[in-house]
Design a protein around this motif. Sequence first.
Motif, PDB file in Angstrom:
ATOM      1  N   VAL A   1       0.837  -1.202   0.000  1.00  6.29           N
ATOM      2  CA  VAL A   1       0.000   0.000   0.000  1.00  6.29           C
ATOM      3  C   VAL A   1       0.873   1.254   0.000  1.00  6.29           C
ATOM      4  N   LEU A   2       1.895   1.268   0.848  1.00 11.32           N
ATOM      5  CA  LEU A   2       2.767   2.444   0.952  1.00 11.32           C
ATOM      6  C   LEU A   2       3.559   2.671  -0.341  1.00 11.32           C
ATOM      7  N   ALA A   3       4.085   1.589  -0.930  1.00  9.96           N
ATOM      8  CA  ALA A   3       4.870   1.718  -2.162  1.00  9.96           C
ATOM      9  C   ALA A   3       4.005   2.244  -3.302  1.00  9.96           C
ATOM     10  N   ILE A   4       2.809   1.690  -3.445  1.00  7.77           N
ATOM     11  CA  ILE A   4       1.913   2.120  -4.520  1.00  7.77           C
ATOM     12  C   ILE A   4       1.422   3.543  -4.282  1.00  7.77           C
ATOM     13  N   PHE A   5       1.177   3.894  -3.022  1.00  7.14           N
ATOM     14  CA  PHE A   5       0.750   5.264  -2.701  1.00  7.14           C
ATOM     15  C   PHE A   5       1.841   6.271  -3.080  1.00  7.14           C
ATOM     16  N   LEU A   6       3.099   5.943  -2.763  1.00  2.00           N
ATOM     17  CA  LEU A   6       4.211   6.827  -3.112  1.00  2.00           C
ATOM     18  C   LEU A   6       4.290   7.029  -4.622  1.00  2.00           C
ATOM     19  N   VAL A   7       4.129   5.951  -5.353  1.00  2.00           N
ATOM     20  CA  VAL A   7       4.171   6.033  -6.814  1.00  2.00           C
ATOM     21  C   VAL A   7       3.041   6.921  -7.334  1.00  2.00           C
ATOM     22  N   ASN A   8       1.846   6.746  -6.795  1.00  2.00           N
ATOM     23  CA  ASN A   8       0.694   7.540  -7.231  1.00  2.00           C
ATOM     24  C   ASN A   8       0.878   9.024  -6.916  1.00  2.00           C
ATOM     25  N   VAL A   9       1.511   9.312  -5.775  1.00  2.00           N
ATOM     26  CA  VAL A   9       1.779  10.708  -5.420  1.00  2.00           C
ATOM     27  C   VAL A   9       2.760  11.325  -6.419  1.00  2.00           C
ATOM     28  N   LEU A  10       3.834  10.598  -6.731  1.00  2.00           N
ATOM     29  CA  LEU A  10       4.829  11.091  -7.700  1.00  2.00           C
ATOM     30  C   LEU A  10       4.198  11.334  -9.068  1.00  2.00           C
TER      31      LEU A  10
END
Length: 313
Positions: free
Chosen positions: A193-202
């Motif tokens: 969840v955290l990895a995908i969230f970071l990607v979506n933010v970028l």
Amino acid sequence: MQTVVDLIIVSGETAVDLALYLLLPVLVVLMALMRVLEDKGLLALIAKKISPLLAIFGLPGLGVFAMIQILFVNFAAPISTFKIMEQDGSITNRKIAATLAAVLVMSQANAAFPLAVVGVNIPIAMLTSVLGGLLAGYLAYKIHGEDEQTAALEATKNIKAEAEKKDLRLIPLLFKGGAEGLEIVKKSIPPLVLAIFLVNVLREVGAIDVLETLMAPALTRIGIPGAAVLPIATKYLAGGTAMLGILLDLMQEGAMTVAELNRVVGFTLNPFDPVGLALLISAGPRIKEVVRPAMVAAVIGVIFRGVLHLLIF
């Protein structure tokens, strides 16, 4: 604020879908199978036979299972082997580092085989995977280092663990392995969840667009088209599955040739991305301890493999 909340929800949905519909069935079945093979002594026998061949590169005998799983199943399949290695005290941390580095460089079947339909040369991809993986494994083994005291301590733990083992029948063994697979999936959800969230933010703040602008001139000089910037940037931010969809679209639109596609996959057809790393290190604490040397070696392995693709294609 609403945008952030929406990103969190979308990231959570993506992570849960990945965990439930890809990781759960694969890991439950593979962990059950690996537990049976381990209990019946087949894993130890195969590992003993293969160890002399892989020892040159710092890989344990079980490393071949992880390599086969990444090449023929998917990017999450090696987790079952890492779990077995995690609990085997006779396998030192530096050997786990070597195996992790090798896996991070190799083609994952879930992306390689779909791309074969649009022109990826699977035999070459597998050959460069093995060569790059062995190089990365050797480098990680040398970079990590490990004193004799640590190795002796791990061996002692293994002896104690063996003494505590109970003789289980086939069905209980399958259930035990399946339950371990389920636990791995549960632990993998938060980092996913955290990895995908970071990607979506970028992606939301335009970081991918900036990367495209910066990377395009350099890539065109080595024979990779500007159209490949988007899948490459997506791969190293959002993972191989996201990249797969973009590459398939580009090939269907005629934006890339088959030769250009094969050049691109030399650098990108691997689980070395935030999502892949988050999943692999979920196998246990010993895997997390060796991430740094494995990543350093994997970078060199990916570059080596990418250069091979540039020379071949």
